[in-house]
Design an enzyme around this catalytic site. Structure first.
Site, short mmCIF file in Angstrom:
data_model
loop_
_atom_site.label_atom_id
_atom_site.label_comp_id
_atom_site.label_asym_id
_atom_site.label_seq_id
_atom_site.Cartn_x
_atom_site.Cartn_y
_atom_site.Cartn_z
N TYR A 38 0.86 -1.19 0.00
CA TYR A 38 0.00 0.00 0.00
C TYR A 38 0.89 1.24 0.00
O TYR A 38 0.87 2.06 0.90
CB TYR A 38 -0.93 -0.05 1.24
N VAL A 40 2.47 3.49 -3.33
CA VAL A 40 1.98 4.52 -4.25
C VAL A 40 0.92 3.93 -5.19
O VAL A 40 -0.20 4.43 -5.27
CB VAL A 40 3.15 5.13 -5.08
N ASP A 100 9.70 -2.94 -6.40
CA ASP A 100 10.30 -4.03 -7.19
C ASP A 100 11.37 -4.78 -6.39
O ASP A 100 11.48 -6.00 -6.49
CB ASP A 100 10.85 -3.46 -8.50
N ALA A 101 12.14 -4.05 -5.58
CA ALA A 101 13.19 -4.71 -4.78
C ALA A 101 12.57 -5.56 -3.68
O ALA A 101 13.00 -6.69 -3.42
CB ALA A 101 14.13 -3.66 -4.20
N HIS A 124 4.41 -3.94 -13.49
CA HIS A 124 5.72 -3.69 -14.10
C HIS A 124 6.25 -5.03 -14.60
O HIS A 124 5.97 -6.07 -14.00
CB HIS A 124 6.66 -3.15 -13.02
N GLY A 153 0.77 6.45 -9.19
CA GLY A 153 -0.46 5.97 -8.54
C GLY A 153 -1.28 7.14 -8.02
O GLY A 153 -2.53 7.05 -7.94
N ASP A 208 9.70 1.49 -19.78
CA ASP A 208 9.40 2.20 -18.53
C ASP A 208 10.67 2.70 -17.84
O ASP A 208 10.76 3.86 -17.42
CB ASP A 208 8.62 1.27 -17.59
N GLU A 212 11.45 6.76 -17.37
CA GLU A 212 11.57 7.45 -16.07
C GLU A 212 12.98 7.99 -15.85
O GLU A 212 13.16 9.04 -15.24
CB GLU A 212 11.10 6.55 -14.92
N GLU A 244 11.39 31.10 -16.50
CA GLU A 244 11.70 30.85 -17.91
C GLU A 244 12.10 29.39 -18.15
O GLU A 244 12.18 28.95 -19.30
CB GLU A 244 12.82 31.80 -18.35
N1 LIG Z 1 4.90 4.35 -7.98
C1 LIG Z 1 4.16 4.39 -9.10
O1 LIG Z 1 3.38 5.31 -9.32
C2 LIG Z 1 4.25 3.27 -10.13
C3 LIG Z 1 3.76 3.48 -11.43
C4 LIG Z 1 3.69 2.40 -12.31
C5 LIG Z 1 4.14 1.15 -11.89
N2 LIG Z 1 4.65 0.99 -10.63
C6 LIG Z 1 5.05 -0.35 -10.20
O2 LIG Z 1 4.12 -0.77 -9.19
C7 LIG Z 1 4.78 -1.61 -8.23
C8 LIG Z 1 4.62 -1.02 -6.84
O3 LIG Z 1 5.35 0.20 -6.81
P1 LIG Z 1 5.09 1.34 -5.71
O4 LIG Z 1 5.88 2.52 -6.16
O5 LIG Z 1 3.64 1.50 -5.47
O6 LIG Z 1 5.80 0.67 -4.44
P2 LIG Z 1 6.32 1.35 -3.12
O7 LIG Z 1 7.76 1.62 -3.20
O8 LIG Z 1 5.42 2.51 -2.82
O9 LIG Z 1 6.13 0.18 -2.05
C9 LIG Z 1 4.88 -0.50 -1.89
C10 LIG Z 1 4.72 -1.12 -0.54
O10 LIG Z 1 5.73 -2.06 -0.28
C11 LIG Z 1 5.86 -2.18 1.12
N3 LIG Z 1 7.12 -2.87 1.41
C12 LIG Z 1 8.37 -2.43 1.13
N4 LIG Z 1 9.26 -3.38 1.51
C13 LIG Z 1 8.54 -4.42 2.00
C14 LIG Z 1 8.88 -5.70 2.51
N5 LIG Z 1 10.14 -6.11 2.59
N6 LIG Z 1 7.88 -6.52 2.91
C15 LIG Z 1 6.59 -6.12 2.85
N7 LIG Z 1 6.21 -4.92 2.37
C16 LIG Z 1 7.18 -4.10 1.95
C17 LIG Z 1 5.78 -0.75 1.57
O11 LIG Z 1 5.36 -0.69 2.94
C18 LIG Z 1 4.74 -0.17 0.66
O12 LIG Z 1 3.48 -0.24 1.26
C19 LIG Z 1 6.24 -1.70 -8.72
O13 LIG Z 1 6.35 -2.83 -9.54
C20 LIG Z 1 6.42 -0.44 -9.55
O14 LIG Z 1 7.45 -0.51 -10.50
C21 LIG Z 1 4.70 2.01 -9.74
C1 LIG Z 2 5.31 6.94 -12.51
C2 LIG Z 2 6.36 6.22 -13.39
C3 LIG Z 2 7.63 7.01 -13.43
O1 LIG Z 2 5.82 6.14 -14.71
C4 LIG Z 2 6.57 4.75 -12.95
O2 LIG Z 2 7.19 4.06 -13.98
C5 LIG Z 2 7.31 4.53 -11.65
O3 LIG Z 2 8.19 3.66 -11.64
O4 LIG Z 2 6.98 5.15 -10.65
MG LIG Z 3 8.66 2.72 -13.46
MG LIG Z 4 6.22 4.35 -15.67
#
Ligand SMILES: NC(=O)c1ccc[n+]([C@@H]2O[C@H](COP(=O)([O-])OP(=O)(O)OC[C@H]3O[C@@H](n4cnc5c(N)ncnc54)[C@H](O)[C@@H]3O)[C@@H](O)[C@H]2O)c1
Ligand SMILES: CC(C)(O)[C@@H](O)C(=O)O
Ligand SMILES: [Mg+2]
Ligand SMILES: [Mg+2]
Length: 352
Positions: A38, A40, A100-101, A124, A153, A208, A212, A244
């Protein structure tokens, strides 16, 4: 799926007209969608699905800030909010929305709960494409697909609330049930996508990561800083240099580009500006193209993913990130921006 012409190339897209919300609700009526994480994307996707009448639950670590945020957002512990393992067990579709990590660390637990017929959903292509680095290899008897909103998000949720929709890509990696297509499209519509365009896991992650690091975030900050520095070193004030470089772009010109394209924005500026922009854009393209080639190569060889994994898995990751963000925030450019933002009429207190 509709075939549309994108500048001369035909591509598959799914629109809300073709696949309305009522159809998505029908496809998902017997599913429990478990949003794991939970951060982004988690809130945006979970709340949009909830508001769209989908049976969605959230899996998050208890005693965390984001657990409290989920409660504040209306998820109820024991009913729609659970510890991660409990949500994994209840979910028939697992939306794997940890960073992702972090997905690497939790993978053995997730895998345990991927019983036949369930679906594993990503936003992703990272974990699957770079599976030699992540170790994420799903069992063969589950569906595996992605819906990747092309934006934050935060925007996904905001645009949903405004009655708009962020576009998303979708891809199917594995269709074990024969229903992967309708499941993934239904989810794409349910999370609030305006429309969905087709890709595969590898293409999604390569584009992606390039975007970014490139024009969307990395490159744009780089060119802002370069132009701002040149203006400042030639005696321009911070307000002039910021206006500007950034303010005019975000407030005036990019909305015009978004509405009708670059040529239309040019057409709505002076002949003087048009002449200069038309003379200079190719020079900027040629200067930056080698950097983009280097970037794409770094993505395609797995260097960028490895760097993200290594740095984002460190225990002091948050502190280091905050220090790097503070460097940006405290720079003269963005401090000037703070003052400029405060001067926008809509940000000024209304006079009595
Ligand atoms: N951030 C974005 O707007 C965005 C946009 C498009 C795609 N994505 C993809 O969506 C996925 C989620 O990204 P995000 O940015 O929402 O993630 P995030 O970095 O916000 O993390 C999501 C959640 O992971 C939890 N977390 C972190 N480490 C943990 C662990 N070891 N054990 C349990 N929970 C843990 C955190 O508490 C958090 O609630 C990724 O694959 C990302 O690439 C993100
Ligand atoms: C929002 C973005 C940059 O498009 C996404 O790819 C992310 O990793 O947060
Ligand atoms: Mg990305
Ligand atoms: Mg993206």
């Amino acid at each position: 799926m509709a075939k549309l012409n994108f500048g001369g190339t035909e591509e598959n897209v799914v629109t809300r007209e073709e696949f309305p919300l009522s159809k998505a609700q029908d496809v998902l009526k017997n599913e429990t969608v478990a949003v794991i994480g939970y951060g982004v994307q988690g809130p945006g996707q979970a709340l949009n699905q909830k508001d769209n009448g989908i049976n969605v639950i959230v899996g998050q670590r208890k005693n965390s800030k984001t657990w409290d945020k989920a409660i504040a957002d209306g998820f109820v512990p024991g009913e729609t909010l659970f510890e991660i393992e409990e949500a994994l067990e209840k979910g028939t579709i697992i939306c794997y929305l940890l960073s992702d990590a972090a997905q690497i660390e939790l993978w053995p637990t997730v895998k345990k709960h991927l019983t036949p017929g369930k679906a594993l959903y990503f936003s992703h292509g990272f974990g699957i494409t770079f599976n030699e680095q992540t170790g994420i290899v799903p069992p063969a008897d589950v569906d595996v697909f992605l819906v990747a909103p092309k934006g934050s998000g935060t925007s996904l949720r905001r645009m949903f609330l405004q009655g708009r929709g962020l576009n998303s890509s979708f891809a199917i990696f594995q269709d074990a049930t024969g229903k992967a297509w309708e499941r993934v499209i239904a989810l794409g519509i349910a999370v609030g996508s305006g429309y969905l365009f087709e890709t595969d896991f590898k293409k999604e992650v390569f584009s992606d990561l390039t975007g970014e690091r490139g024009t969307l975030m990395g490159c744009i900050q780089g060119i802002f800083a370069a132009q701002y520095d040149v203006l400042r070193s030639n005696g321009h004030t911070p307000s002039e240099a910021f206006n500007e470089t950034v303010e005019e772009l975000t407030q005036s010109l990019m909305p015009l580009v978004a509405e009708n394209g670059m040529d239309w924005m040019y057409a709505n500026c002076s002949t003087t500006a048009q002449r200069g922009a038309l003379d200079w854009w190719k020079k900027f393209r040629d200067a930056t193209k080698p950097v983009f080639e280097e970037l794409y190569n770094s993505v395609a060889t797995g260097k960028e993913s490895q760097r993200s994994i290594d740095s984002n898995s460190q225990p002091d990751y948050r502190e280091k990130l905050n220090a790097e963000l503070a460097e940006l925030r405290d720079s003269e450019l963005w401090q000037a921006g703070k003052t400029v933002r405060s001067l926008r009429p809509e940000n000024q207190a209304v006079e009595a």
